[in-house]
Design an enzyme around this catalytic site. Structure first.
Site, PDB file in Angstrom:
ATOM      1  N   HIS A 194     -21.147  72.541 -49.389  1.00 45.29           N
ATOM      2  CA  HIS A 194     -22.618  73.169 -49.759  1.00 45.29           C
ATOM      3  C   HIS A 194     -23.115  72.967 -48.321  1.00 45.29           C
ATOM      4  O   HIS A 194     -23.471  72.278 -47.538  1.00 45.29           O
ATOM      5  CB  HIS A 194     -23.519  72.483 -50.751  1.00 45.29           C
ATOM      6  CG  HIS A 194     -22.685  72.734 -52.402  1.00 45.29           C
ATOM      7  ND1 HIS A 194     -22.853  73.783 -52.765  1.00 45.29           N
ATOM      8  CD2 HIS A 194     -22.188  71.927 -51.829  1.00 45.29           C
ATOM      9  CE1 HIS A 194     -22.304  73.207 -53.521  1.00 45.29           C
ATOM     10  NE2 HIS A 194     -21.304  72.351 -53.946  1.00 45.29           N
ATOM     11  N   HIS A 250     -15.086  72.062 -50.904  1.00 44.42           N
ATOM     12  CA  HIS A 250     -15.955  73.358 -50.357  1.00 44.42           C
ATOM     13  C   HIS A 250     -17.233  71.931 -50.368  1.00 44.42           C
ATOM     14  O   HIS A 250     -17.960  71.139 -50.739  1.00 44.42           O
ATOM     15  CB  HIS A 250     -16.502  74.248 -51.928  1.00 44.42           C
ATOM     16  CG  HIS A 250     -16.406  73.352 -52.949  1.00 44.42           C
ATOM     17  ND1 HIS A 250     -15.983  72.140 -53.755  1.00 44.42           N
ATOM     18  CD2 HIS A 250     -17.401  73.382 -53.471  1.00 44.42           C
ATOM     19  CE1 HIS A 250     -16.685  72.284 -54.907  1.00 44.42           C
ATOM     20  NE2 HIS A 250     -17.449  71.907 -54.639  1.00 44.42           N
ATOM     21  N   GLY A 268     -19.774  64.182 -58.636  1.00 44.85           N
ATOM     22  CA  GLY A 268     -19.920  65.422 -59.453  1.00 44.85           C
ATOM     23  C   GLY A 268     -18.904  66.309 -58.634  1.00 44.85           C
ATOM     24  O   GLY A 268     -19.434  67.253 -59.373  1.00 44.85           O
ATOM     25  N   GLN A 269     -17.775  65.976 -57.839  1.00 51.52           N
ATOM     26  CA  GLN A 269     -17.179  67.286 -57.731  1.00 51.52           C
ATOM     27  C   GLN A 269     -15.978  67.401 -58.893  1.00 51.52           C
ATOM     28  O   GLN A 269     -15.480  67.657 -59.856  1.00 51.52           O
ATOM     29  CB  GLN A 269     -15.945  66.732 -57.259  1.00 51.52           C
ATOM     30  CG  GLN A 269     -14.979  67.396 -56.207  1.00 51.52           C
ATOM     31  CD  GLN A 269     -14.006  67.389 -55.076  1.00 51.52           C
ATOM     32  OE1 GLN A 269     -13.623  66.549 -54.997  1.00 51.52           O
ATOM     33  NE2 GLN A 269     -13.416  67.697 -54.999  1.00 51.52           N
TER      34      GLN A 269
END
Length: 122
Positions: free
Chosen positions: A96, A94, A87-88
């Site tokens: 979350h 980064h 899902g990148q």
């Protein structure tokens, strides 16, 4: 740094050090949702240097302390997507930090495992 990568251009910075910074998430999932981002353009969490990883973890702690005081969440999810299959969508690491609040979903059981709750059986 790449000119077309928004994460290479720190914006809405809450905290920072030499290797990473914390900013608000533009697509926030909850009040206080932030991203911890290494300054160097690197796609995979696993390709960060030891110093970058240490910086990211230290800034996660600092951001959590700030969010505890500002929003008083009841819990947190921490997530990193590595690779398009996971899902990148932005190929700059980064992490979350997502504050969670009692009642924000009907049943939080399983936490981030719910992402794969409808996976096909093998």
């Amino acid at each position: 740094m790449t000119s077309d990568c928004e994460l290479c251009r720190p914006d809405q910075v809450l905290f920072e050090d030499a290797d990473a910074y914390v900013r608000l998430d533009n697509n926030s999932l909850s009040r206080g949702h932030v991203l911890v981002i290494p300054r160097r353009h690197v796609a995979s969490f696993f390709d960060m240097t030891a110093a970058e990883k240490a910086s990211v973890v230290a800034l996660l702690d600092r951001a959590r302390a700030h969010l505890d005081g500002e929003f008083h969440p009841d819990g947190y999810n921490i997530g990193v997507n590595v690779g398009r299959a996971a899902g990148q969508s932005r190929m700059h690491v980064h992490v979350h930090l997502i504050p969670r609040y009692t009642g924000d979903v009907a049943d939080p059981s399983g936490g981030i495992r719910c992402v794969l709750s409808k996976r096909p059986q093998h």
